[in-house]
Motif scaffolding. Structure first.
Motif, PDB file in Angstrom:
ATOM      1  N   ARG A 238      53.247  16.491 -34.053  1.00 58.11           N
ATOM      2  CA  ARG A 238      53.154  17.104 -32.707  1.00 58.11           C
ATOM      3  C   ARG A 238      51.744  16.458 -32.042  1.00 58.11           C
TER       4      ARG A 238
ATOM      5  N   THR B 117      48.981  16.162 -34.687  1.00 59.93           N
ATOM      6  CA  THR B 117      48.601  16.813 -35.852  1.00 59.93           C
ATOM      7  C   THR B 117      49.967  17.694 -36.202  1.00 59.93           C
ATOM      8  N   ASP B 118      50.566  17.417 -37.317  1.00 61.52           N
ATOM      9  CA  ASP B 118      51.788  17.850 -38.234  1.00 61.52           C
ATOM     10  C   ASP B 118      53.009  17.519 -37.215  1.00 61.52           C
TER      11      ASP B 118
ATOM     12  N   THR C  23      49.177  17.023 -29.973  1.00 54.28           N
ATOM     13  CA  THR C  23      48.422  18.279 -29.582  1.00 54.28           C
ATOM     14  C   THR C  23      47.291  18.448 -28.697  1.00 54.28           C
TER      15      THR C  23
ATOM     16  N   ALA D  66      49.992  13.006 -40.016  1.00 56.38           N
ATOM     17  CA  ALA D  66      50.193  13.331 -38.851  1.00 56.38           C
ATOM     18  C   ALA D  66      51.472  13.027 -38.216  1.00 56.38           C
TER      19      ALA D  66
ATOM     20  N   HIS E 281      58.095  16.481 -34.347  1.00 55.60           N
ATOM     21  CA  HIS E 281      58.774  17.509 -33.564  1.00 55.60           C
ATOM     22  C   HIS E 281      58.670  17.631 -32.092  1.00 55.60           C
TER      23      HIS E 281
END
Length: 622
Positions: free
Chosen positions: A585, A582-583, A587, A412, A392
């Motif tokens: 992106r 994380t996910d 971070t 991730a 993303h």
């Protein structure tokens, strides 16, 4: 050009792709199936055969003529029998005429059948060559990431097995079908001219055989046959993967468990196949019985004897039925096998067309050379499947000569982000730039001269060690190859082999996981690419091997831009910058000391890891 376009222009564009590329607007990730209009398997097969229809029609004509000529010897024998059994002296002219016609027919049969077989095999060879070249060209252009979701057994099953499945259809089935139609029609016409009543008797086995074959050719049976084919494909794929992975499996002591899983898969297939065969065993036996020569001859003899004893047919008319009635039933079995070949070819054509419809990576209509080695991820989104994004809006810059470590929890998006740089996939949105140029605009040969990638699973070819090292630089001389192997810590191992660098992997020698990793490093050294992408996972390696590989990597990475998917704390501490994902992106970003001070995911994971007294200092970071 991509170098001057803002992010918004680089995200949704298709103008940079070749205008005549059918996949130009087909989604940026590549590797999806192109829309083939949901054609039926029969239509897909006919599409593959369309360029060869004229010659296949010629095969049918040649085989039909040969089949008709093949009846001449039988008819000659029949007429000889009728002539010799007739009251009074034999007509020598008629006898020799029958002999000449029989011999001429036999010669014509040999010539026309050989011509049909020759043309059919030439067409088959041309189709095989064309399909394999086309598949190789397409597979050479599909996203590299497409292979990560498919086993080598699956790909080989299409390129080798399914293409081979078409052989019998092209080289043999047209001739078999021509014979299966021409011989019964001509024989029936002749027998009906001799005696129509006994002809009806001779037709009984044919009609029974066709009825049984129809019961064996239901749509349900075909679906079961396709399921058997898929199950055989899974067994083949698992066999390949089991053999290829046996060294790693044995390293971990899991050979017994893996072997048991393979045996269970094979046993499940056997049970399924036996059930499939058992369902049709009775009908198959009945078909074989009613079409067998003894059954046919017994039926014809019974009917002929009844007619002769009632003075309804002269005895001289029986021999034609004894000779030709068997010719009526033989083609029925050929028709059954021919239909099986057609169904198998349709299924194979569907799988071949599915692989040919994989979207290749688009080629740029405006190729450009990068200016420098600065790497930039600019607003990158990515999804393997629509509606399931993995990355993303990732923005990341790798300055030339820097070492960046990617860390984060499993799933991730670390490996996905790394794989975008060597263009395993294309971003769904955004762009990856190298030297200020969108990598989609950099020709492949230039991209892979500048970006090398090394992952844990190093693929080796069944070729010499020298050829494996020089895979990307086939014209490299032996001294350069040996220098790369020496720098990667592989030279001494190779020198100890009887054939040295000429040893063929898989025949003369095998390589352990650590040795294969060093060979991959030697490949990258020989390329001398300024940008490196590495998946540093070395969980297969013992301490000594890991130390040797790490030393080889130090040699390889000196002065180069590095993007490393890090799994070890030691790698993180040696990096210029650590990027936490994380996910999908980014971070956190900074030196590892800065991230420790920030108290985020990295710091918490580091502290938890350091608190584990049972783990080694350089242990995994997850």
């Amino acid at each position: 050009m991509a170098t001057t376009e803002p992010v918004s222009a680089a995200t949704d564009r298709t103008g940079g792709r070749s205008a005549d590329d059918p996949t130009a607007a087909g989604g940026p990730t590549g590797g999806e199936q192109a829309d083939s209009g949901r054609q039926t398997p029969r239509a897909l097969l006919m599409g593959l055969l369309r360029p060869y229809r004229g010659r296949l029609a010629g095969v049918l004509v040649l085989q039909a003529v040969g089949a008709l000529a093949g009846l001449a010897p039988l008819l000659a024998v029949v007429e000889l029998g009728r002539e010799l059994l007739a009251p009074g002296p034999a007509d020598h002219g008629a006898v020799w005429t029958a002999v000449v016609i029989g011999a001429a027919g036999l010669l014509a049969r040999v010539l026309f059948t050989a011509a049909a077989g020759g043309v059919g095999h030439l067409v088959d060879a041309e189709l095989h060559l064309s399909l394999r070249r086309t598949l190789a060209e397409r597979l050479g252009r599909v996203p590299l990431g497409w292979y990560t979701h498919r086993s080598s057994g699956e790909v080989n099953g299409v390129v080798q097995g399914d293409v081979d499945t078409l052989h019998h259809l092209i080289a043999h089935t047209p001739g078999e079908f021509a014979t299966a139609v021409v011989v019964p029609v001509a024989s029936l016409a002749y027998l009906a001219w001799v005696d129509w009543r006994l002809t009806l008797v001779a037709l009984v086995p044919v009609l029974l055989g066709l009825a049984v074959h129809r019961l064996l050719s239901t749509e349900e049976r075909r679906r079961q046959g396709m399921a058997v084919g898929r199950a055989m494909g899974r067994i083949g794929a698992s066999s390949v993967e089991f053999v290829q992975g046996i060294s790693v499996v044995k390293t971990f002591g899991g050979a017994g468990r893996v072997h048991q899983r393979y045996r269970r898969a094979a046993d499940d297939f056997a049970d399924f196949f036996l059930g499939y065969v058992a369902d049709s065993a009775g009908l198959a036996a009945l078909s074989a019985l009613v079409l067998s020569p003894p059954f046919v001859l017994l039926l014809v003899l019974t009917g002929g004897t009844a007619l002769i004893t009632q003075d309804a047919m002269p005895a001289a008319d029986l021999p034609p039925f004894l000779l030709l009635s068997v010719a009526l039933t033989a083609p029925v079995a050929a028709l059954g096998h021919g239909m099986d070949n057609i169904h198998a070819a349709e299924d194979a054509a569907e799988r071949i067309q599915r692989m040919l419809s994989v979207r290749p990576l688009p080629r740029s209509a405006r190729p450009a050379a990068p200016r420098g080695n600065r790497v930039e991820y600019r607003g990158v989104d990515f999804a393997y499947d629509a509606g399931h994004p993995v990355l993303h809006g990732v923005d990341l810059v790798l300055e030339p000569g820097t070492h960046t470590a990617l860390v984060g929890p499993s799933g991730a998006g670390k490996s996905t982000l790394a794989q975008l740089l060597p263009r395993f996939f294309d971003p769904t949105r955004g762009a990856v730039l190298l030297g200020g140029v969108d990598i989609r605009d950099i020709p492949d040969e230039q991209l892979y001269q500048r970006v090398a990638f090394i992952f844990q699973d190093v693929r080796l070819l069944r070729a010499t060690i020298a050829e494996n090292i020089a895979l990307a630089v086939p014209d490299a001389d032996r001294s350069a190859i040996e220098a790369a192997a020496r720098a990667a810590g592989l030279h001494e191992r190779v020198q100890a082999l009887a054939k040295g660098y000429d040893s063929v992997i898989g025949e003369d020698t095998g390589l352990s996981g650590g040795e294969a990793q060093r060979l991959g490093i030697a490949r990258a050294l020989l390329i001398d690419a300024p940008v490196l992408v590495l998946d540093e996972a070395m969980s297969f390696a013992d301490v000594k091997t890991e130390t040797e590989i790490r030393h080889a990597l130090d040699v390889l990475c000196a002065g180069r831009t590095r993007l490393v998917v890090a799994h070890r704390l030691e790698t993180v501490t040696r990096a210029d910058r650590v990027v936490v994902m994380t996910d999908g992106r980014i971070t956190e970003s900074g030196t590892y000391q800065e991230l420790l001070a920030a108290g985020g995911w990295f710091a918490q994971t580091w502290q938890a890891r350091q608190g584990d007294g049972n783990a080694p200092q350089g242990g995994p970071l997850r």
